[in-house]
Motif scaffolding. Structure first.
Motif, mmCIF file in Angstrom:
data_model
loop_
_atom_site.group_PDB
_atom_site.id
_atom_site.type_symbol
_atom_site.label_atom_id
_atom_site.label_comp_id
_atom_site.label_asym_id
_atom_site.label_seq_id
_atom_site.Cartn_x
_atom_site.Cartn_y
_atom_site.Cartn_z
ATOM 1 N N ALA A 136 0.849 -1.183 0.000
ATOM 2 C CA ALA A 136 0.000 0.000 0.000
ATOM 3 C C ALA A 136 0.892 1.244 0.000
ATOM 4 O O ALA A 136 2.100 1.153 0.257
ATOM 5 C CB ALA A 136 -0.887 -0.014 1.241
ATOM 6 N N LEU A 145 -8.731 -6.344 2.938
ATOM 7 C CA LEU A 145 -8.431 -4.988 3.380
ATOM 8 C C LEU A 145 -7.387 -5.022 4.495
ATOM 9 O O LEU A 145 -7.231 -6.026 5.197
ATOM 10 C CB LEU A 145 -9.706 -4.298 3.860
ATOM 11 C CG LEU A 145 -10.857 -4.241 2.849
ATOM 12 C CD1 LEU A 145 -12.037 -3.475 3.440
ATOM 13 C CD2 LEU A 145 -10.422 -3.618 1.530
ATOM 14 N N ARG A 146 -6.685 -3.927 4.672
ATOM 15 C CA ARG A 146 -5.619 -3.869 5.675
ATOM 16 C C ARG A 146 -6.110 -4.334 7.051
ATOM 17 O O ARG A 146 -7.207 -3.996 7.492
ATOM 18 C CB ARG A 146 -5.049 -2.456 5.768
ATOM 19 C CG ARG A 146 -6.089 -1.367 5.977
ATOM 20 C CD ARG A 146 -5.470 0.036 6.017
ATOM 21 N NE ARG A 146 -4.625 0.278 4.867
ATOM 22 C CZ ARG A 146 -3.426 0.885 4.945
ATOM 23 N NH1 ARG A 146 -2.988 1.314 6.122
ATOM 24 N NH2 ARG A 146 -2.699 1.071 3.869
ATOM 25 N N THR A 195 -5.457 4.606 9.628
ATOM 26 C CA THR A 195 -5.534 4.255 8.206
ATOM 27 C C THR A 195 -6.598 3.209 7.918
ATOM 28 O O THR A 195 -6.798 2.838 6.762
ATOM 29 C CB THR A 195 -4.176 3.768 7.680
ATOM 30 O OG1 THR A 195 -3.812 2.541 8.343
ATOM 31 C CG2 THR A 195 -3.095 4.806 7.901
ATOM 32 N N TYR A 196 -7.302 2.740 8.959
ATOM 33 C CA TYR A 196 -8.456 1.889 8.718
ATOM 34 C C TYR A 196 -9.638 2.679 8.176
ATOM 35 O O TYR A 196 -10.630 2.086 7.726
ATOM 36 C CB TYR A 196 -8.883 1.189 10.010
ATOM 37 C CG TYR A 196 -7.981 0.068 10.464
ATOM 38 C CD1 TYR A 196 -7.570 -0.935 9.586
ATOM 39 C CD2 TYR A 196 -7.546 0.003 11.789
ATOM 40 C CE1 TYR A 196 -6.756 -1.967 10.006
ATOM 41 C CE2 TYR A 196 -6.734 -1.040 12.225
ATOM 42 C CZ TYR A 196 -6.341 -2.017 11.331
ATOM 43 O OH TYR A 196 -5.534 -3.055 11.757
ATOM 44 N N CYS A 220 -12.219 4.410 5.933
ATOM 45 C CA CYS A 220 -12.625 4.040 4.572
ATOM 46 C C CYS A 220 -11.988 4.959 3.536
ATOM 47 O O CYS A 220 -11.496 4.493 2.505
ATOM 48 C CB CYS A 220 -14.153 4.087 4.489
ATOM 49 S SG CYS A 220 -14.831 3.632 2.885
ATOM 50 N N GLN A 280 -8.415 4.079 2.726
ATOM 51 C CA GLN A 280 -8.204 2.832 1.996
ATOM 52 C C GLN A 280 -8.490 2.946 0.494
ATOM 53 O O GLN A 280 -8.205 2.009 -0.258
ATOM 54 C CB GLN A 280 -9.040 1.714 2.624
ATOM 55 C CG GLN A 280 -8.596 1.384 4.045
ATOM 56 C CD GLN A 280 -9.260 0.143 4.584
ATOM 57 O OE1 GLN A 280 -9.015 -0.968 4.100
ATOM 58 N NE2 GLN A 280 -10.126 0.308 5.573
ATOM 59 N N ASP A 306 -5.472 2.262 -1.283
ATOM 60 C CA ASP A 306 -5.104 0.843 -1.321
ATOM 61 C C ASP A 306 -5.680 0.189 -2.570
ATOM 62 O O ASP A 306 -5.023 -0.641 -3.220
ATOM 63 C CB ASP A 306 -5.638 0.115 -0.086
ATOM 64 C CG ASP A 306 -4.964 0.549 1.214
ATOM 65 O OD1 ASP A 306 -3.962 1.290 1.157
ATOM 66 O OD2 ASP A 306 -5.452 0.136 2.284
ATOM 67 N N LEU A 366 -16.478 2.010 0.252
ATOM 68 C CA LEU A 366 -15.109 2.133 -0.259
ATOM 69 C C LEU A 366 -15.113 2.225 -1.777
ATOM 70 O O LEU A 366 -14.407 3.062 -2.373
ATOM 71 C CB LEU A 366 -14.284 0.937 0.215
ATOM 72 C CG LEU A 366 -12.850 0.828 -0.298
ATOM 73 C CD1 LEU A 366 -12.057 2.081 0.006
ATOM 74 C CD2 LEU A 366 -12.168 -0.410 0.308
ATOM 75 N N TYR A 376 -13.406 2.395 10.546
ATOM 76 C CA TYR A 376 -13.718 2.408 9.109
ATOM 77 C C TYR A 376 -14.654 3.561 8.718
ATOM 78 O O TYR A 376 -14.392 4.292 7.761
ATOM 79 C CB TYR A 376 -14.341 1.064 8.737
ATOM 80 C CG TYR A 376 -14.641 0.842 7.275
ATOM 81 C CD1 TYR A 376 -13.645 0.462 6.383
ATOM 82 C CD2 TYR A 376 -15.941 0.975 6.782
ATOM 83 C CE1 TYR A 376 -13.924 0.224 5.046
ATOM 84 C CE2 TYR A 376 -16.228 0.740 5.443
ATOM 85 C CZ TYR A 376 -15.217 0.366 4.583
ATOM 86 O OH TYR A 376 -15.510 0.124 3.263
#
Length: 284
Positions: A6, A54-55, A68-69, A71, A74, A77, A101, A202
């Motif tokens: 990422a 997802l991470r 960084t969780y 949405c 990401q 990502d 997302l 998220y």
């Protein structure tokens, strides 16, 4: 199992099923490992399914920064996965919370999306709401089910403001077209597959900006498919139909007698419906 980095260096994993034109799939949960998607009812017979963990979920690494969780974080990502796959554009499918997302990705990188399918989608990204009475009315369609009484009582309690864990567990059968042993086994794996800490972050405050997102959807040029399960309290058909109306070029369909996971309730019909959408636009 392939991995990629990422933008912040977190190692992310994805799983590939089937062969054919790639279809990138984003799981819901929120923050549940892509394992629960299986092969989407046999959709892998038509497409190469690229399932992103997802991470912090599945085989992807836990990031150094829990923030960084979010949405909106990401989104990049997903863009890094596109670059890893070497695709100029993505065919993109997202389920439930993963739809948020996917929509943020589509509005940030509209030229990178060839076509998009949102399966029983969460509607937080666009600011739609579902009235309690809408859920209760939909639930009453299941009145003949042997489990209905306790489940409906729990739903009434939730609607009245009692959000106990016991009530949420009691309404689980409403998420499935059939509350049989297969559905119960599927549900039993959720807690092991979901990162609850990540799920809390998220959709945290400030992640979604519905007004600007709605404006972007009206100008989004790629074809979009939105689907609802006939019995799904999480994404009721009427709500998903309203969601479809926000897009410039959207198709809405309902999966008969299905819940929140329509590929479980009628695998062949689900796979055929989704493939027909992508295949038609692939040829066109």
């Amino acid at each position: 199992m392939p991995t990629f980095a990422a933008p912040d260096g977190t190692a992310l994993a994805y799983h590939v099923h089937g062969a054919g034109a790639p279809l990138v799939c984003l799981p819901g949960g929120p923050m549940q490992a892509s394992e629960y998607l299986g092969e989407l009812g046999g959709l892998s017979a038509y497409r190469e399914l690229v399932m992103l963990d997802l991470r912090g979920t599945g085989d992807s690494a836990v990031p150094a920064d829990d923030a960084t969780y979010r949405c909106d974080h990401q989104v990049d990502d997903v863009e890094a996965l596109r670059e890893t796959l070497g695709l100029a554009q993505l065919d993109l499918l997202a389920h439930s919370a993963g739809a948020n997302l996917a929509v943020l990705y589509a509005t940030r990188y509209p030229s990178r999306v060839r076509r998009l399918a949102l399966i029983t989608p969460s509607v937080y990204a666009v600011g739609l709401t579902v009235a309690g009475e809408t859920r209760l009315e939909l639930a009453r369609l299941r009145a003949e089910e042997p489990w209905f009484g306790p489940a409906y009582a729990a739903l009434e309690a939730i609607t009245a403001g009692d959000h106990s864990a016991e009530n949420w567990e009691a309404i689980t059968p409403f998420s499935y077209g059939r509350w049989d042993s297969a559905a119960q086994d599927f549900h039993a794996l959720e807690d092991m597959q979901r990162n609850d800490e990540a799920a809390f972050v998220y959709g945290s405050a400030g992640v979604y900006t519905p007004h600007s997102t709605r404006a972007a959807l009206a100008d989004f040029a790629a074809p979009v498919l939105l689907t609802a399960g006939e019995y799904d309290l999480g994404a009721p058909p009427a709500t998903v139909a309203s969601y479809a109306a926000l897009w410039a070029d959207a198709t809405f369909t309902t999966h008969p007698a299905a819940g929140h996971f329509p590929w479980l309730d009628d695998p062949a019909a689900f796979a055929s419906t989704v493939n027909a959408f992508f295949d038609a636009h692939w040829k066109g």
